[in-house]
Design a protein around this motif. Structure first.
Motif, mmCIF file in Angstrom:
data_model
loop_
_atom_site.group_PDB
_atom_site.id
_atom_site.type_symbol
_atom_site.label_atom_id
_atom_site.label_comp_id
_atom_site.label_asym_id
_atom_site.label_seq_id
_atom_site.Cartn_x
_atom_site.Cartn_y
_atom_site.Cartn_z
ATOM 1 N N VAL A 39 59.410 39.620 31.968
ATOM 2 C CA VAL A 39 58.430 38.060 32.775
ATOM 3 C C VAL A 39 60.199 38.446 33.524
ATOM 4 N N LYS A 40 60.737 37.990 35.040
ATOM 5 C CA LYS A 40 62.143 37.196 35.902
ATOM 6 C C LYS A 40 61.192 36.559 36.735
ATOM 7 N N GLU A 41 62.281 35.929 36.379
ATOM 8 C CA GLU A 41 61.980 34.937 37.712
ATOM 9 C C GLU A 41 62.341 35.713 38.704
ATOM 10 N N LEU A 42 62.244 35.635 40.307
ATOM 11 C CA LEU A 42 62.672 36.478 41.614
ATOM 12 C C LEU A 42 63.972 36.427 41.461
ATOM 13 N N LYS B 193 51.545 43.730 26.174
ATOM 14 C CA LYS B 193 51.875 42.150 25.474
ATOM 15 C C LYS B 193 50.795 41.203 26.197
ATOM 16 N N SER B 194 50.819 39.965 25.667
ATOM 17 C CA SER B 194 50.311 38.820 26.575
ATOM 18 C C SER B 194 51.896 38.234 27.034
ATOM 19 N N THR B 195 51.393 37.779 28.721
ATOM 20 C CA THR B 195 53.117 36.713 28.860
ATOM 21 C C THR B 195 52.460 35.446 29.889
ATOM 22 N N ASP B 196 52.830 35.328 30.237
ATOM 23 C CA ASP B 196 53.182 33.908 31.223
ATOM 24 C C ASP B 196 52.101 34.019 32.892
ATOM 25 N N VAL B 197 52.606 35.414 32.833
ATOM 26 C CA VAL B 197 52.141 36.145 33.639
ATOM 27 C C VAL B 197 50.896 37.006 34.118
ATOM 28 N N ILE C 230 59.929 31.865 40.742
ATOM 29 C CA ILE C 230 58.654 32.057 40.866
ATOM 30 C C ILE C 230 59.444 33.312 39.295
ATOM 31 N N GLN C 231 57.903 33.496 39.601
ATOM 32 C CA GLN C 231 58.360 34.254 37.548
ATOM 33 C C GLN C 231 56.746 36.051 38.686
ATOM 34 N N GLN C 232 57.478 36.947 37.790
ATOM 35 C CA GLN C 232 56.911 38.264 38.060
ATOM 36 C C GLN C 232 57.670 38.783 37.256
ATOM 37 N N SER C 233 56.105 40.182 37.337
ATOM 38 C CA SER C 233 56.724 41.285 35.788
ATOM 39 C C SER C 233 57.097 41.768 36.862
ATOM 40 N N ILE C 234 58.098 42.692 35.968
ATOM 41 C CA ILE C 234 59.306 44.152 36.537
ATOM 42 C C ILE C 234 59.269 45.165 35.592
ATOM 43 N N PRO C 235 58.960 46.201 35.696
ATOM 44 C CA PRO C 235 59.510 47.669 35.377
ATOM 45 C C PRO C 235 60.686 47.485 34.357
ATOM 46 N N ARG C 236 61.160 47.420 33.577
ATOM 47 C CA ARG C 236 62.456 47.329 33.014
ATOM 48 C C ARG C 236 63.176 48.668 33.416
ATOM 49 N N LEU C 237 62.726 49.787 33.718
ATOM 50 C CA LEU C 237 63.601 50.761 34.663
ATOM 51 C C LEU C 237 63.743 50.786 35.852
ATOM 52 N N LYS C 238 64.649 51.140 36.418
ATOM 53 C CA LYS C 238 64.808 51.299 37.872
ATOM 54 C C LYS C 238 64.108 51.822 38.360
ATOM 55 N N GLU C 239 63.935 52.827 38.065
ATOM 56 C CA GLU C 239 63.565 54.702 38.180
ATOM 57 C C GLU C 239 61.687 54.217 38.181
ATOM 58 N N GLU C 240 61.554 53.060 37.297
ATOM 59 C CA GLU C 240 60.014 53.072 37.769
ATOM 60 C C GLU C 240 59.030 52.470 38.988
#
Length: 210
Positions: A42-45, A29-33, A156-166
């Motif tokens: 996409v989450k803020e740190l 998907k397309s996002t701001d990052v 600061i925005q960063q892309s983060i895997p939804r699953l902590k396992e990843e």
């Protein structure tokens, strides 16, 4: 090896390359990052960590201490009174602001070095590697000595895997490359020392070839 590590970080930490068995059938998907996997967010740190300030070390200094006292340039003393004891990502508040540090053992930081409290939903080592992708000087807030602001870092925005396992699966892959680079640097240092010794022997005539 450093180029390979950089490429691996760019691909694995942004989701361009997924680990075997992860994200099968998942689109992008397309996002701001940028373009990221659909099962990443996409989450803020500030959503995954809190930036904390270091403190003066003078009251806790102990030359025989078990834990390091850290500044932006590295260890500056020892203490038996750690400021924080959980895995953390550290970044310079003032001075050297572009060299993140990862600590998984207790430590103390002085005022020029931020540390972070990582939320349970995030893997600290993964966040450390994400810090290494950030161009920190674009967030410099001083015209003289480079400086960072805690609130700015948390925005600061960063892309983060939804699953902590990843996240936890990605980190060891990059850690293995770090270990290999360290081993190669050690070999290079030893080889240079051997060469220097051989030069001393050959170029002064102490060792003869014929």
């Amino acid at each position: 090896k450093r180029d390979i590590k950089t490429s691996s970080m760019q691909h694995s930490l942004t989701g361009k390359t997924r680990l075997p068995g992860v994200g099968v059938g998942i689109g992008y998907k397309s996002t701001d990052v940028g373009v990221i996997p659909e099962d990443w967010d996409v989450k803020e740190l500030g959503d995954v960590l809190k930036i904390r300030h270091g403190k003066s070390q003078h009251e806790v200094l102990d030359p025989d201490g078990s834990y390091p006292i850290l500044a932006t340039g590295g260890e500056i003393g020892r203490t038996n009174t750690p400021q924080y004891s959980k895995p953390s990502v550290l970044i310079g508040r003032k001075g050297t602001i572009d060299i993140p540090r990862y600590m998984e053992t207790p430590f103390w930081t002085v005022d020029t070095l931020f540390y972070s409290e990582i939320e349970e939903t995030a893997d600290a080592k993964f966040i450390f590697y994400k810090f290494n992708l950030i161009d920190w000087y674009t967030y410099n807030e001083a015209s003289g000595v480079p400086s960072l602001n805690a609130a700015t870092i948390e925005k600061i925005q960063q892309s983060i895997p939804r699953l902590k396992e990843e996240q936890e699966a990605i980190s060891p892959t990059l850690s293995d490359i770090d270990t290999e680079i360290s081993q190669l640097e050690t070999r290079l240092h030893k080889t240079k020392a051997i060469k220097k010794g051989m030069m001393q022997e050959l170029l002064t005539g102490r060792t003869r070839l014929i």
